[in-house]
Design an enzyme around this catalytic site. Sequence first.
Site, PDB file in Angstrom:
ATOM      1  N   ALA A  84       0.863  -1.176   0.000  1.00  0.00           N
ATOM      2  CA  ALA A  84       0.000   0.000   0.000  1.00  0.00           C
ATOM      3  C   ALA A  84       0.903   1.230   0.000  1.00  0.00           C
ATOM      4  CB  ALA A  84      -0.891  -0.020   1.220  1.00  0.00           C
ATOM      5  N   GLY A 127       0.613  -5.027   0.973  1.00  0.00           N
ATOM      6  CA  GLY A 127      -0.588  -5.151   0.140  1.00  0.00           C
ATOM      7  C   GLY A 127      -0.296  -5.842  -1.183  1.00  0.00           C
ATOM      8  N   GLU A 150       4.984  -5.031   7.144  1.00  0.00           N
ATOM      9  CA  GLU A 150       4.282  -3.945   7.838  1.00  0.00           C
ATOM     10  C   GLU A 150       4.789  -3.732   9.264  1.00  0.00           C
ATOM     11  OE1 GLU A 150       2.838  -6.341   6.069  1.00  0.00           O
ATOM     12  OE2 GLU A 150       1.149  -5.569   4.902  1.00  0.00           O
TER      13      GLU A 150
HETATM   14  C1  HXC Z   1       5.088   4.317  -1.253  1.00  0.00           C
HETATM   15  C2  HXC Z   1       7.033   3.359  -1.989  1.00  0.00           C
HETATM   16  C3  HXC Z   1       6.640   2.105  -1.452  1.00  0.00           C
HETATM   17  C4  HXC Z   1       5.379   2.032  -0.778  1.00  0.00           C
HETATM   18  C5  HXC Z   1       8.583   1.870  -2.364  1.00  0.00           C
HETATM   19  N1  HXC Z   1       8.233   3.157  -2.547  1.00  0.00           N
HETATM   20  N2  HXC Z   1       7.623   1.215  -1.690  1.00  0.00           N
HETATM   21  N3  HXC Z   1       6.247   4.441  -1.899  1.00  0.00           N
HETATM   22  N4  HXC Z   1       4.647   3.175  -0.715  1.00  0.00           N
HETATM   23  N5  HXC Z   1       4.907   0.908  -0.255  1.00  0.00           N
HETATM   24  C6  HXC Z   1       8.991   4.198  -3.247  1.00  0.00           C
HETATM   25  C7  HXC Z   1      10.194   4.669  -2.446  1.00  0.00           C
HETATM   26  O1  HXC Z   1       9.794   5.658  -1.510  1.00  0.00           O
HETATM   27  C8  HXC Z   1      11.060   5.247  -3.533  1.00  0.00           C
HETATM   28  O2  HXC Z   1      10.560   6.508  -3.899  1.00  0.00           O
HETATM   29  C9  HXC Z   1      10.815   4.288  -4.689  1.00  0.00           C
HETATM   30  O3  HXC Z   1       9.573   3.646  -4.427  1.00  0.00           O
HETATM   31  C10 HXC Z   1      11.888   3.236  -4.821  1.00  0.00           C
HETATM   32  O4  HXC Z   1      12.043   2.596  -3.571  1.00  0.00           O
HETATM   33  P1  HXC Z   1      13.451   2.484  -2.811  1.00  0.00           P
HETATM   34  O5  HXC Z   1      13.148   2.290  -1.373  1.00  0.00           O
HETATM   35  O6  HXC Z   1      14.353   3.619  -3.168  1.00  0.00           O
HETATM   36  O7  HXC Z   1      14.024   1.150  -3.465  1.00  0.00           O
HETATM   37  P2  HXC Z   1      14.924   0.028  -2.801  1.00  0.00           P
HETATM   38  O8  HXC Z   1      16.024   0.640  -1.990  1.00  0.00           O
HETATM   39  O9  HXC Z   1      15.280  -0.918  -3.906  1.00  0.00           O
HETATM   40  O10 HXC Z   1      13.964  -0.735  -1.751  1.00  0.00           O
HETATM   41  C11 HXC Z   1      12.844  -1.406  -2.237  1.00  0.00           C
HETATM   42  C12 HXC Z   1      11.931  -1.813  -1.064  1.00  0.00           C
HETATM   43  C13 HXC Z   1      11.593  -0.560  -0.225  1.00  0.00           C
HETATM   44  C14 HXC Z   1      12.624  -2.856  -0.182  1.00  0.00           C
HETATM   45  C15 HXC Z   1      10.677  -2.437  -1.663  1.00  0.00           C
HETATM   46  O11 HXC Z   1      11.105   0.459  -1.093  1.00  0.00           O
HETATM   47  C16 HXC Z   1      10.556  -0.799   0.819  1.00  0.00           C
HETATM   48  O12 HXC Z   1      10.834  -1.331   1.884  1.00  0.00           O
HETATM   49  N6  HXC Z   1       9.319  -0.366   0.555  1.00  0.00           N
HETATM   50  C17 HXC Z   1       8.214  -0.471   1.499  1.00  0.00           C
HETATM   51  C18 HXC Z   1       7.682  -1.872   1.551  1.00  0.00           C
HETATM   52  C19 HXC Z   1       6.575  -1.992   2.589  1.00  0.00           C
HETATM   53  O13 HXC Z   1       6.779  -1.699   3.773  1.00  0.00           O
HETATM   54  N7  HXC Z   1       5.398  -2.380   2.156  1.00  0.00           N
HETATM   55  C20 HXC Z   1       4.210  -2.493   3.046  1.00  0.00           C
HETATM   56  C21 HXC Z   1       3.423  -1.202   3.001  1.00  0.00           C
HETATM   57  S1  HXC Z   1       2.075  -1.206   4.116  1.00  0.00           S
HETATM   58  P3  HXC Z   1      11.543   7.758  -4.109  1.00  0.00           P
HETATM   59  O14 HXC Z   1      10.611   8.897  -4.372  1.00  0.00           O
HETATM   60  O15 HXC Z   1      12.350   7.870  -2.861  1.00  0.00           O
HETATM   61  O16 HXC Z   1      12.369   7.365  -5.302  1.00  0.00           O
HETATM   62  C22 HXC Z   1       0.927  -2.172   3.389  1.00  0.00           C
HETATM   63  C23 HXC Z   1      -0.339  -2.376   4.169  1.00  0.00           C
HETATM   64  C24 HXC Z   1      -1.395  -3.017   3.340  1.00  0.00           C
HETATM   65  O17 HXC Z   1       1.082  -2.644   2.321  1.00  0.00           O
HETATM   66  C25 HXC Z   1      -2.714  -2.989   3.989  1.00  0.00           C
HETATM   67  C26 HXC Z   1      -3.834  -2.383   3.339  1.00  0.00           C
HETATM   68  C27 HXC Z   1      -3.936  -1.808   2.039  1.00  0.00           C
END
Ligand code: HXC
Length: 276
Positions: A84, A127, A150
């Site tokens: 998400a 998500g 998460e």
């Molecule tokens: C918003 C995101 C994102 C996310 C990545 N990005 N994941 N933006 N929401 N979930 C964005 C980053 O901010 C970044 O933007 C760009 O994508 C590239 O990501 P990087 O972090 O620079 O890449 P990398 O170093 O290769 O790391 C990849 C990654 C990391 C390991 C996937 O991005 C990460 O940990 N993302 C979050 C994953 C996460 O926690 N997902 C769960 C979300 S909560 P910029 O602008 O800086 O380039 C959830 C709840 C669901 O899903 C429940 C209900 C809907």
Amino acid sequence: MTSTASMTKPPRENAPPPGATESLILAETDGAVGIIRFNRPKVLNALNPELMTQLADQLEAWDADDSLHVLLITGGDRAFAAGADIGDMAERSVVEMEQRNQFATWDRIRRVRKPIVAAVSGFALGGGCELMMMCDVVVASETAQIGQPEINLGVMPGAGGTQRLTRAVGKAVAMDMILTGRFMDAGEALQRGLVSRVVPPEHCYTEALKIARLMASKGPIALRIAKEAVNKAFESSLAEGVEYERKLFYMLFATDDQKEGMRAFVDKRRPKFEGK
Ligand code: HXC
């Protein structure tokens, strides 16, 4: 935007024409297969509510379209979807989260009756993993990284992850994934039954399309009903599930497709299913 093409590559990521509304998904059809690709590559296809609404709208439209029998969802090479959209949620209050009821969109996707194939390369997190688990056949690239991280954000899965992951891989592994936030690679995901097949990255999309086309050549009613029966296994006791399956099985004997499929076997010819 929907287009039609015979393709070996997924719909291309693109920018909207100046002044046009941004399309967060790209949609096209291949015979009886409807294909959707997420189109937010800069944020690793983070699933904001607008994208989820566009996805649910397209899936529902195709679910009601008799010319399509199977649906396929894919992302980019780097990410299926990294979860998400965290930026969109970061400052929201509990009241805002409850009022905007974003899971209603997820419920619409869960109710799609046609089988959904997922082609998953790179990250399928949060998500993204939950959406992947709502699909019916998952083709993963060797590059896939699957997880529910998460816990690192001070929250927990909210779109079915605690339930579907636990049912898919069992309590011990689900707890390990959800409480530590660790990622699973494609090999482990296959071994644990979380994905259907693993293929080299360059074949991920074409293999998923091949499977979708093969499924689309079967009787469309049987496809939908078999999906319903398998999903029942997640929602009922074994005895109830088997009883339910039996009723659906009998019901298929009211279709022309059943007569055609069995007669074709007896006649040693290929069946011609009409979806009737
Ligand atoms: C918003 C995101 C994102 C996310 C990545 N990005 N994941 N933006 N929401 N979930 C964005 C980053 O901010 C970044 O933007 C760009 O994508 C590239 O990501 P990087 O972090 O620079 O890449 P990398 O170093 O290769 O790391 C990849 C990654 C990391 C390991 C996937 O991005 C990460 O940990 N993302 C979050 C994953 C996460 O926690 N997902 C769960 C979300 S909560 P910029 O602008 O800086 O380039 C959830 C709840 C669901 O899903 C429940 C209900 C809907």
